[in-house]
Design a protein around this motif. Structure first.
Motif, short mmCIF file in Angstrom:
data_model
loop_
_atom_site.label_atom_id
_atom_site.label_comp_id
_atom_site.label_asym_id
_atom_site.label_seq_id
_atom_site.Cartn_x
_atom_site.Cartn_y
_atom_site.Cartn_z
N GLU A 10 30.34 44.56 42.23
CA GLU A 10 31.75 44.20 42.25
C GLU A 10 32.23 43.65 40.91
O GLU A 10 33.42 43.73 40.60
CB GLU A 10 32.02 43.19 43.37
CG GLU A 10 31.84 43.79 44.76
CD GLU A 10 32.27 42.84 45.86
OE1 GLU A 10 32.56 41.66 45.58
OE2 GLU A 10 32.34 43.29 47.02
N TYR A 11 31.33 43.08 40.12
CA TYR A 11 31.64 42.68 38.75
C TYR A 11 30.32 42.66 37.99
O TYR A 11 29.24 42.79 38.58
CB TYR A 11 32.33 41.31 38.71
CG TYR A 11 31.51 40.16 39.27
CD1 TYR A 11 30.60 39.46 38.48
CD2 TYR A 11 31.65 39.76 40.60
CE1 TYR A 11 29.83 38.42 38.99
CE2 TYR A 11 30.90 38.72 41.12
CZ TYR A 11 29.99 38.06 40.31
OH TYR A 11 29.23 37.03 40.82
N GLU A 12 30.39 42.52 36.68
CA GLU A 12 29.18 42.50 35.85
C GLU A 12 28.30 41.31 36.26
O GLU A 12 28.68 40.16 36.09
CB GLU A 12 29.56 42.35 34.37
CG GLU A 12 30.28 43.57 33.81
CD GLU A 12 29.36 44.43 32.98
OE1 GLU A 12 28.20 44.63 33.39
OE2 GLU A 12 29.80 44.88 31.92
N SER B 141 27.22 40.89 39.48
CA SER B 141 27.43 40.58 40.89
C SER B 141 26.21 40.93 41.73
O SER B 141 25.48 41.88 41.44
CB SER B 141 28.65 41.34 41.41
OG SER B 141 28.81 41.15 42.80
N VAL C 180 36.69 48.76 34.16
CA VAL C 180 36.13 47.60 34.86
C VAL C 180 37.29 46.90 35.55
O VAL C 180 38.26 46.49 34.90
CB VAL C 180 35.43 46.63 33.89
CG1 VAL C 180 34.76 45.50 34.68
CG2 VAL C 180 34.42 47.35 33.03
N GLU D 74 39.61 44.17 37.69
CA GLU D 74 39.91 42.75 37.49
C GLU D 74 38.91 41.87 38.22
O GLU D 74 38.52 42.16 39.35
CB GLU D 74 41.33 42.46 37.99
CG GLU D 74 41.77 41.03 37.80
CD GLU D 74 43.17 40.78 38.32
OE1 GLU D 74 43.74 39.71 38.02
OE2 GLU D 74 43.69 41.67 39.04
N ARG D 75 38.48 40.80 37.57
CA ARG D 75 37.59 39.83 38.20
C ARG D 75 38.37 38.55 38.46
O ARG D 75 38.74 37.84 37.54
CB ARG D 75 36.39 39.53 37.30
CG ARG D 75 35.31 38.70 38.00
CD ARG D 75 34.21 38.29 37.04
NE ARG D 75 34.62 37.21 36.17
CZ ARG D 75 33.94 36.76 35.10
NH1 ARG D 75 32.81 37.36 34.77
NH2 ARG D 75 34.38 35.75 34.37
N TYR E 179 35.19 35.22 44.75
CA TYR E 179 33.74 35.05 44.79
C TYR E 179 33.40 33.57 44.77
O TYR E 179 33.75 32.85 43.83
CB TYR E 179 33.09 35.75 43.58
CG TYR E 179 33.60 37.15 43.36
CD1 TYR E 179 33.13 38.20 44.15
CD2 TYR E 179 34.56 37.42 42.39
CE1 TYR E 179 33.60 39.49 43.97
CE2 TYR E 179 35.03 38.71 42.19
CZ TYR E 179 34.56 39.74 42.99
OH TYR E 179 35.03 41.00 42.81
N ASP F 189 40.07 33.95 35.40
CA ASP F 189 40.07 35.36 35.79
C ASP F 189 39.94 36.24 34.55
O ASP F 189 40.30 35.84 33.43
CB ASP F 189 41.36 35.71 36.53
CG ASP F 189 41.48 34.97 37.85
OD1 ASP F 189 40.44 34.53 38.38
OD2 ASP F 189 42.62 34.83 38.35
N TYR G 257 32.90 38.61 29.81
CA TYR G 257 32.25 38.82 31.09
C TYR G 257 31.04 37.93 31.36
O TYR G 257 30.63 37.75 32.51
CB TYR G 257 31.85 40.29 31.24
CG TYR G 257 33.04 41.16 31.52
CD1 TYR G 257 33.59 41.24 32.79
CD2 TYR G 257 33.65 41.88 30.50
CE1 TYR G 257 34.70 42.01 33.06
CE2 TYR G 257 34.78 42.65 30.74
CZ TYR G 257 35.29 42.71 32.02
OH TYR G 257 36.41 43.47 32.27
#
Length: 273
Positions: free
Chosen positions: A58-60, A62, A105, A107-108, A113, A121, A190
């Motif tokens: 889901e993200y770098e 995760s 990639v 949005e985080r 989380y 963010d 990130y």
């Protein structure tokens, strides 16, 4: 998506790919190393377009996974008479290949989380660049470099090599090692934790440098189930290295990352000149 569900779905996708014998951020995958069939001597360009779905972190860093779409874009052959010829019209491909390489990639948002609560963010990041490879009958080497802009900025890319097997004319299998890299600005976006984010999140402050980001292995399979139509399957495993591996964000997530993809594509042969 939980990891167990992601792995179960991935296994199902790969089982389908194996039953119907068939190659990297949510990312865009670019198949620009595909073999092409023999075509008339007046062929100037062979391009392949398609769409697939991919399971990826889901993200770098995760530990949870999601399913997202990705386009398939392949430049198999380009001939500008008297100026340039790239790729091959051989059924096995071969030679020099140059094509586009894209990445995306998502949005985080830290509120999504629990382990990232309190972090700033990171907006969506877009990547565009070029991939260059050289293929022999049973092996290939490649490298890709992209400029990233948006939430993460700087340069990212990969280098790698694959062994190639073609047990039948319609089936191509590839597998081999790869390494990814990223510049300092991207890595900070990130994997870094600012002093302010450290206070609000409870994670240790961290200021990473650029360099190699991960190493791993990847495998792909593609099957031409009817003329010019392909089923593409791919899977990869990577592990963070260097400053990315030491990030507090990875420490609360997972330094092992997996991807699984399945897609459908069609090849087009054009006479432009």
């Amino acid at each position: 998506m939980s990891r167990s569900f992601a792995l179960t779905l991935a296994a199902s996708l790969l089982a389908v790919a194996a039953a119907a014998p068939t190659a990297g951020a949510a990312d865009v995958a670019v198949y620009d190393e595909a073999p092409v069939v023999a075509a008339a001597s007046n062929t100037d360009i062979v391009i392949e377009l398609g769409l697939g779905g991919r399971i990826s972190p889901e993200y770098e860093g995760s530990k949870d996974y999601e399913v997202s779409p990705f386009p398939i874009i392949s430049l198999g052959y380009l001939n500008i008479p008297g100026v340039l010829e790239i790729g091959s019209l051989s059924p096995q491909g071969g030679g020099l290949s140059i094509g586009p390489s894209f990445g995306y990639v998502g949005e985080r948002e830290s509120r999504d989380y629990d382990e990232l609560t309190g972090l700033s963010d990171v907006d969506a990041t877009y990547e565009a660049g070029i991939k260059v490879g050289y293929e022999w009958q049973y092996a290939e080497v490649y490298g890709a470099a992209r400029y990233a802009f948006g939430g993460g900025e700087g340069f990212v890319g990969e280098v790698g090599a694959n062994a190639i097997a073609r047990p039948m004319q319609e089936l191509e299998l590839k597998a081999g090692p790869f390494a990814s890299f990223a510049s300092e600005d991207y890595t900070e976006a990130y994997f870094g934790v600012s002093a302010a984010d450290s206070i609000s999140s409870g994670l240790a402050a961290y200021d990473p440098d650029g360099g190699f980001k991960s190493v791993g292995v990847a495998a792909s399979a593609r099957y031409e189930f009817r003329p010019d139509w392909f089923l593409n399957a791919d899977a990869s495993y990577s592990r963070f290295v260097g400053d990315a591996e030491d990030s507090p964000i990875v420490a609360v997530g997972d330094d092992n990352q997996y991807t699984f993809g399945l897609g459908l594509s069609k090849r087009f042969t054009l006479d432009l000149f």
